[in-house]
Design a protein around this motif. Structure first.
Motif, PDB file in Angstrom:
ATOM      1  N   UNK A  55       0.832  -1.217   0.000  1.00  0.00           N
ATOM      2  CA  UNK A  55       0.000   0.000   0.000  1.00  0.00           C
ATOM      3  C   UNK A  55       0.857   1.254   0.000  1.00  0.00           C
ATOM      4  N   UNK A  56       2.052   1.186   0.609  1.00  0.00           N
ATOM      5  CA  UNK A  56       2.866   2.396   0.767  1.00  0.00           C
ATOM      6  C   UNK A  56       4.252   2.289   0.137  1.00  0.00           C
ATOM      7  N   UNK A  57       4.741   1.082  -0.151  1.00  0.00           N
ATOM      8  CA  UNK A  57       6.085   0.932  -0.715  1.00  0.00           C
ATOM      9  C   UNK A  57       5.957   0.734  -2.222  1.00  0.00           C
ATOM     10  N   UNK A  58       6.395   1.729  -2.994  1.00  0.00           N
ATOM     11  CA  UNK A  58       6.102   1.798  -4.423  1.00  0.00           C
ATOM     12  C   UNK A  58       6.529   0.567  -5.218  1.00  0.00           C
ATOM     13  N   UNK A  59       7.749   0.025  -5.074  1.00  0.00           N
ATOM     14  CA  UNK A  59       8.103  -1.164  -5.876  1.00  0.00           C
ATOM     15  C   UNK A  59       7.183  -2.354  -5.623  1.00  0.00           C
ATOM     16  N   UNK A  60       6.791  -2.591  -4.362  1.00  0.00           N
ATOM     17  CA  UNK A  60       5.841  -3.664  -4.076  1.00  0.00           C
ATOM     18  C   UNK A  60       4.456  -3.313  -4.632  1.00  0.00           C
ATOM     19  N   UNK A  61       4.094  -2.053  -4.544  1.00  0.00           N
ATOM     20  CA  UNK A  61       2.824  -1.579  -5.076  1.00  0.00           C
ATOM     21  C   UNK A  61       2.721  -1.874  -6.572  1.00  0.00           C
ATOM     22  N   UNK A  62       3.798  -1.583  -7.301  1.00  0.00           N
ATOM     23  CA  UNK A  62       3.795  -1.802  -8.747  1.00  0.00           C
ATOM     24  C   UNK A  62       3.797  -3.287  -9.087  1.00  0.00           C
ATOM     25  N   UNK A  63       4.544  -4.078  -8.330  1.00  0.00           N
ATOM     26  CA  UNK A  63       4.564  -5.512  -8.572  1.00  0.00           C
ATOM     27  C   UNK A  63       3.178  -6.110  -8.366  1.00  0.00           C
TER      28      UNK A  63
ATOM     29  N   UNK B  47      -1.773  -8.450 -10.478  1.00  0.00           N
ATOM     30  CA  UNK B  47      -3.234  -8.514 -10.526  1.00  0.00           C
ATOM     31  C   UNK B  47      -3.731  -8.376 -11.960  1.00  0.00           C
ATOM     32  N   UNK B  48      -3.103  -7.476 -12.720  1.00  0.00           N
ATOM     33  CA  UNK B  48      -3.507  -7.282 -14.111  1.00  0.00           C
ATOM     34  C   UNK B  48      -3.212  -8.527 -14.940  1.00  0.00           C
TER      35      UNK B  48
ATOM     36  N   UNK C  58     -10.682  -4.498 -12.645  1.00  0.00           N
ATOM     37  CA  UNK C  58     -10.050  -3.312 -12.046  1.00  0.00           C
ATOM     38  C   UNK C  58      -9.009  -3.643 -10.993  1.00  0.00           C
ATOM     39  N   UNK C  59      -9.024  -4.853 -10.435  1.00  0.00           N
ATOM     40  CA  UNK C  59      -8.075  -5.216  -9.391  1.00  0.00           C
ATOM     41  C   UNK C  59      -8.393  -4.514  -8.081  1.00  0.00           C
ATOM     42  N   UNK C  60      -7.561  -4.772  -7.086  1.00  0.00           N
ATOM     43  CA  UNK C  60      -7.766  -4.177  -5.764  1.00  0.00           C
ATOM     44  C   UNK C  60      -6.619  -3.269  -5.347  1.00  0.00           C
ATOM     45  N   UNK C  61      -5.490  -3.358  -6.054  1.00  0.00           N
ATOM     46  CA  UNK C  61      -4.311  -2.576  -5.680  1.00  0.00           C
ATOM     47  C   UNK C  61      -4.337  -1.239  -6.404  1.00  0.00           C
ATOM     48  N   UNK C  62      -4.419  -0.169  -5.652  1.00  0.00           N
ATOM     49  CA  UNK C  62      -4.393   1.170  -6.231  1.00  0.00           C
ATOM     50  C   UNK C  62      -2.947   1.633  -6.333  1.00  0.00           C
ATOM     51  N   UNK C  63      -2.533   2.000  -7.540  1.00  0.00           N
ATOM     52  CA  UNK C  63      -1.158   2.457  -7.738  1.00  0.00           C
ATOM     53  C   UNK C  63      -0.904   3.740  -6.959  1.00  0.00           C
ATOM     54  N   UNK C  64       0.317   3.846  -6.443  1.00  0.00           N
ATOM     55  CA  UNK C  64       0.710   5.053  -5.733  1.00  0.00           C
ATOM     56  C   UNK C  64       0.625   6.247  -6.677  1.00  0.00           C
ATOM     57  N   UNK C  65       0.056   7.334  -6.208  1.00  0.00           N
ATOM     58  CA  UNK C  65      -0.155   8.505  -7.053  1.00  0.00           C
ATOM     59  C   UNK C  65       1.021   9.464  -7.067  1.00  0.00           C
ATOM     60  N   UNK C  66       0.812  10.591  -7.721  1.00  0.00           N
ATOM     61  CA  UNK C  66       1.834  11.625  -7.849  1.00  0.00           C
ATOM     62  C   UNK C  66       1.305  12.929  -7.248  1.00  0.00           C
ATOM     63  N   UNK C  67       2.200  13.734  -6.782  1.00  0.00           N
ATOM     64  CA  UNK C  67       1.827  15.079  -6.350  1.00  0.00           C
ATOM     65  C   UNK C  67       2.967  16.014  -6.700  1.00  0.00           C
ATOM     66  N   UNK C  68       2.668  17.016  -7.527  1.00  0.00           N
ATOM     67  CA  UNK C  68       3.687  17.960  -7.971  1.00  0.00           C
ATOM     68  C   UNK C  68       3.251  19.369  -7.574  1.00  0.00           C
ATOM     69  N   UNK C  69       3.920  19.978  -6.602  1.00  0.00           N
ATOM     70  CA  UNK C  69       3.541  21.324  -6.167  1.00  0.00           C
ATOM     71  C   UNK C  69       3.573  22.355  -7.290  1.00  0.00           C
ATOM     72  N   UNK C  70       4.422  22.107  -8.313  1.00  0.00           N
ATOM     73  CA  UNK C  70       4.548  23.107  -9.372  1.00  0.00           C
ATOM     74  C   UNK C  70       3.445  22.995 -10.421  1.00  0.00           C
ATOM     75  N   UNK C  71       2.501  22.077 -10.241  1.00  0.00           N
ATOM     76  CA  UNK C  71       1.436  21.898 -11.221  1.00  0.00           C
ATOM     77  C   UNK C  71       0.525  23.123 -11.265  1.00  0.00           C
TER      78      UNK C  71
END
Length: 404
Positions: A115-123, A128-129, A301-314
């Motif tokens: 849920x919080x560690x990106x490489x495991x999140x992506x795997x 699931x896909x 759709x699976x159950x694992x939501x990919x970690x998102x992005x946040x860019x302050x300069x957007x």
């Protein structure tokens, strides 16, 4: 992490190929791969990563749990609720206390780390896909000189990824072949047989256990850090349940069972006869293609939501902003009763019929400028629709490939 460097399912079972794994081992028998490559999981997670996340990340209960002698410790023995003005941060662990428990034989567990560690999140998301089953992870750290949980089986497929240290495993024949998730292990009356085999997992190794295989770990003079990757499978039980759920569309099957149906042997016999008749006609009652498509819509759709992005300069989405829709195959657009029904990734959104032309513009190409919608909706209408679709995740500010 660069997409090319992502750790994949192929990496997990290497040097085996997927075809050999699924034909020879999946749901059939355990597999142990001793790789003698200590850094095999370096792209996925390392012991240094674990040390950093414990020290610097805001991991809170239930994202961290302690277990000792086969039982979970009460959270208030190693965490507290921290006041900040009128607000309250719950389950904040005291790292010194956690370490003290660890030094006295407690196992530190980081549940649902994907849920919080990106490489495991992506795997997990990629698996699931690929597999269409639910994938999840836990991380376990066990100090030297202690054993883990008592002998048990899991009601999901298990991959054990040894990250650091060593752990001795014993594996036993399954008392129940391929248990359903509603059939968890019960120690009552279970007599532990001699093990099928015993192994030592070293860094880089993987152990696959089909659900139902009993296993335990024994005391070691070396610490252990491992990740368990679990696959909770959809079975024929779930698909048949979907078919039965479709029966509620028939009024004759929505009728109540006869009054007193459980009060006499005669009533029960009549019920059994009627049930046999209904089951015999079930294929005629149910449109199998519709059932499968409905089930697919729930699963894909699976159950694992990919970690998102946040860019302050957007910048705020405006008329000249380019947006990207979801890839084809992940959404469906239909019209009914003068409205537009948009279904995607397990979500649904109903839109007024007058946005149909704009939706067609969006779905005809992979990306669009917000101003492309002005011909159909005007400036204010195109911004309103773009904002609404962005907030629900149907469109993004970057191609989907870069998100994954």
């Amino acid at each position: 992490m660069d997409n090319a460097a992502q750790f994949t399912f192929a990496d997990l079972i290497a040097p085996l190929g997927a075809e050999q794994f699924f034909s020879d081992y999946w749901e059939t028998k355990p597999l142990h791969l001793a790789r003698e490559q200590q850094r095999h999981y370096a792209r996925l997670i390392s012991v240094a990563d674990v040390e950093t996340m414990l020290r610097e990340h805001d991991i809170r209960h239930p994202g961290i749990r302690l277990a000792k002698a086969g039982r979970y410790l009460a959270p208030d023995t190693y965490s507290t609720d921290m006041h900040y003005g009128d607000d309250l941060f719950r389950g904040v662990p005291d790292l010194d206390t956690v370490y003290a428990h660890y030094r006295t034989g407690a196992t530190v567990i980081l549940p649902a780390l994907h849920r919080t560690w990106t490489p495991l999140n992506r795997l997990c998301s990629a698996m699931e896909a690929e597999l269409n089953h639910v994938v999840h992870t836990n991380l376990y750290m066990t100090p030297a000189g202690t054993s883990g949980f008592r002998a048990h089986y899991d009601a999901h497929e298990v991959f054990v990824l040894q990250i650091d240290g060593r752990k001795h495993w014993r594996v036993y024949e399954p008392p129940l072949l391929l248990p359903h998730h509603t059939q968890p292990f019960s120690p009552a009356g279970y007599v532990l047989p001699p093990p099928m085999f015993e192994i030592d997992l070293a860094p880089g190794d993987v152990l696959y256990l089909p659900r139902g295989y009993v296993h335990d770990t024994v005391t070691s003079d070396v610490h252990s850090v491992h990740v368990t990757l679990g696959i909770s499978v959809y079975t024929w039980v779930e698909l048949i349940a979907e078919a039965l759920a479709a029966c509620k569309e028939r009024v004759d099957l929505r009728r109540a069972l006869p009054p007193g149906f459980a009060n006499s042997a005669q009533a029960a016999a009549h019920l059994a006869s009627s049930l046999h008749e209904v089951l015999g006609m079930l294929q005629a009652f149910v449109e199998t293609r519709t059932v499968i498509e409905t089930f697919k819509a729930k699963v894909l759709p699976g159950t694992v939501k990919l970690r998102g992005h946040f860019k302050p300069q957007a910048s705020t989405i405006g008329a000249d902003t380019r947006l990207y829709r979801l890839p084809s195959g992940r959404f469906d657009v239909s019209r009914e009763a003068g409205q537009i029904a948009l279904t995607f990734d397990g979500k649904s959104m109903t839109l007024p019929g007058y946005v149909g032309e704009a939706i067609e513009t969006i779905t005809q190409s992979e990306s669009f400028l917000v101003r492309d919608l002005e011909a159909a909706l005007g400036t204010e209408g195109s911004l309103t629709l773009a904002h609404a679709l962005f907030l629900v995740g149907f469109v993004t500010a970057q191609p989907d490939a870069t998100i994954a």
